[in-house]
Design an enzyme around this catalytic site. Structure first.
Site, PDB file in Angstrom:
ATOM      1  N   CYS A 114      86.001 -83.399  63.618  1.00 31.42           N
ATOM      2  CA  CYS A 114      85.147 -85.008  63.079  1.00 31.42           C
ATOM      3  C   CYS A 114      84.281 -85.868  64.479  1.00 31.42           C
ATOM      4  O   CYS A 114      82.674 -86.088  63.826  1.00 31.42           O
ATOM      5  CB  CYS A 114      85.280 -85.843  61.938  1.00 31.42           C
ATOM      6  SG  CYS A 114      85.547 -84.898  60.479  1.00 31.42           S
ATOM      7  N   HIS A 255      80.803 -91.847  62.009  1.00 29.96           N
ATOM      8  CA  HIS A 255      81.082 -90.733  61.741  1.00 29.96           C
ATOM      9  C   HIS A 255      81.514 -91.455  59.697  1.00 29.96           C
ATOM     10  O   HIS A 255      82.047 -92.288  59.326  1.00 29.96           O
ATOM     11  CB  HIS A 255      82.193 -90.052  62.083  1.00 29.96           C
ATOM     12  CG  HIS A 255      83.051 -89.318  60.765  1.00 29.96           C
ATOM     13  ND1 HIS A 255      82.401 -87.576  60.744  1.00 29.96           N
ATOM     14  CD2 HIS A 255      84.231 -88.584  60.186  1.00 29.96           C
ATOM     15  CE1 HIS A 255      83.064 -86.991  59.469  1.00 29.96           C
ATOM     16  NE2 HIS A 255      84.383 -87.436  59.897  1.00 29.96           N
ATOM     17  N   ASN A 285      81.546 -85.421  53.731  1.00 33.39           N
ATOM     18  CA  ASN A 285      82.327 -85.806  54.972  1.00 33.39           C
ATOM     19  C   ASN A 285      81.318 -84.353  55.110  1.00 33.39           C
ATOM     20  O   ASN A 285      81.882 -83.143  54.339  1.00 33.39           O
ATOM     21  CB  ASN A 285      83.695 -85.438  55.103  1.00 33.39           C
ATOM     22  CG  ASN A 285      83.818 -85.726  56.389  1.00 33.39           C
ATOM     23  OD1 ASN A 285      83.235 -85.274  57.598  1.00 33.39           O
ATOM     24  ND2 ASN A 285      84.758 -86.027  56.659  1.00 33.39           N
TER      25      ASN A 285
END
Ligand code: UT7
Length: 328
Positions: A114, A255, A285
């Site tokens: 990520c 994020h 996500n």
């Protein structure tokens, strides 16, 4: 003052198919209410069978190139942040290079889950500052839905597919662009979040597939706590390195892993919610793609004005984390 990396174009791509929390209710023992209150997500996108990380990345790259008014053949470097490459090799960057016709560009992938997009920005920024490259395409693309255990309600509800891209250009003596990047790794926590896929740590046998060894594994709660602490720390570092305070920041594009993480980071660094860009409700996500997708949306929605101070922050598998401070 020297050379600086300026973001001169953004683009993103999301697959058409929507998987809503209500759809998940019919697949798992979960509820729309639990997912919304515990994660902030309402729906996510799922790639079609003929889509891959590279096809999504190509589309995002084309849109970013168009936005920047740059031709693919002008690119010197292509960096692709992905944890779900099309194959172990060749790199997804090489596949994208061929597809967009970036004939003179060198390409390679960056694996930092990520945090991959911030890692890639950091690498690109070094090449620009040394004068080696002038036009760089940075892509964040991930296709997680093909690697999820659809019986594990604590992880499969969190992820979606998508890609985002930016074009960086070297600018001489400008005060706009990337002011700093700070990136970190701590492999001791690698077991909290990993995806073996078809990697060399195991043979992709029928037994391995039957026991779902190749799919994403996560200890959500432990990851959650470290993520908040590390992101708050690395934001502080970005501000201190540039002689800035949090009230100088106009917009944070974090994020998008969990709305509660985003809120806790906002509170931890002292930034009001209206300065935090969030689109987690629509896409969940998307790993390395969350920041470039959110940045593209923020730009298209007119949320970024010239001279704005933009803060990016991420945390992910590895464990990895990082921040970037950008004068827009
Ligand atoms: O991208 C960077 C890396 N990823 C992350 O940063 C993700 C970080 N982690 C998270 O977002 C959260 O930890 C989760 C959303 C995964 C889980 O939230 P949590 O508040 O940490 O819940 P938990 O794991 O402590 O579980 C609480 C309860 C458990 O039930 P019991 O044991 O208390 O009865 C779980 O079984 O919630 C249950 N649960 C669910 N219930 C309904 C877990 N997933 C679900 C679900 N639907 N989908």
């Amino acid at each position: 003052m020297g050379l600086r990396s300026r973001i001169i174009g953004t683009g993103s791509y999301l697959p058409e198919k929507v998987l809503s929390n209500h759809d998940l209710e019919s697949m798992l023992d979960t509820s729309d209410e639990w997912i919304r209150t515990r994660t902030g997500m309402s729906e996510r996108r799922v790639a079609a069978d003929d889509e891959t990380s590279s096809t999504m990345g190509v589309e995002a790259a084309r849109r970013a190139l168009k936005d920047a008014g740059v031709k693919a053949k002008e690119l010197d470097l292509i960096l692709v942040a992905t944890g779900t490459p099309d194959m172990l090799f060749p790199s997804t960057a090489c596949i994208i290079q061929k597809e967009i016709g970036a004939v003179k560009a060198v390409g390679f992938d960056i694996s930092a889950a990520c945090s991959g997009f911030i890692y890639a920005l950091s690498v690109a920024d070094q090449y620009i500052k040394t004068g080696m490259y002038k036009k760089i395409l940075v892509v964040g693309t991930d296709l997680l839905t093909r690697f999820l255990d659809w019986t594990d309600r604590s992880s499969c509800i969190l992820f979606g597919d998508g890609a985002g891209a930016v074009i960086l250009s070297a600018e001489d003596n400008g005060d706009k662009g990337i002011l700093s990047t700070h990136i970190y790794s701590d492999g001791t926590y690698g077991g909290h979040l990993y995806l073996k896929g078809g990697g060399s740590s195991g043979r992709l046998s029928h037994e391995a597939i039957d026991s779902k060894e190749n799919l994403l594994k996560m200890q959500g709660n432990a990851t959650f706590k470290i993520a908040i602490r590390k992101m708050v720390e690395v934001v502080g570092e970005a501000l201190a390195a540039n002689g800035k305070v949090i009230s100088d920041v106009d917009i944070l594009v974090p994020h998008q892993a969990n709305m509660r993480i985003i809120k806790a980071v906002g509170e931890g660094i002292g930034l009001p919610p209206e300065k935090v860009f969030v689109n987690i409700e629509k896409y969940g996500n998307t790993m390395a793609a969350t920041i470039p997708i959110a940045l593209d949306e923020a730009v298209k929605e007119g949320r970024l004005n010239r001279d704005d101070l933009l803060l990016l922050v991420a945390f992910g598998g590895g464990m990895t984390w990082g921040s970037a401070l950008v004068s827009w």
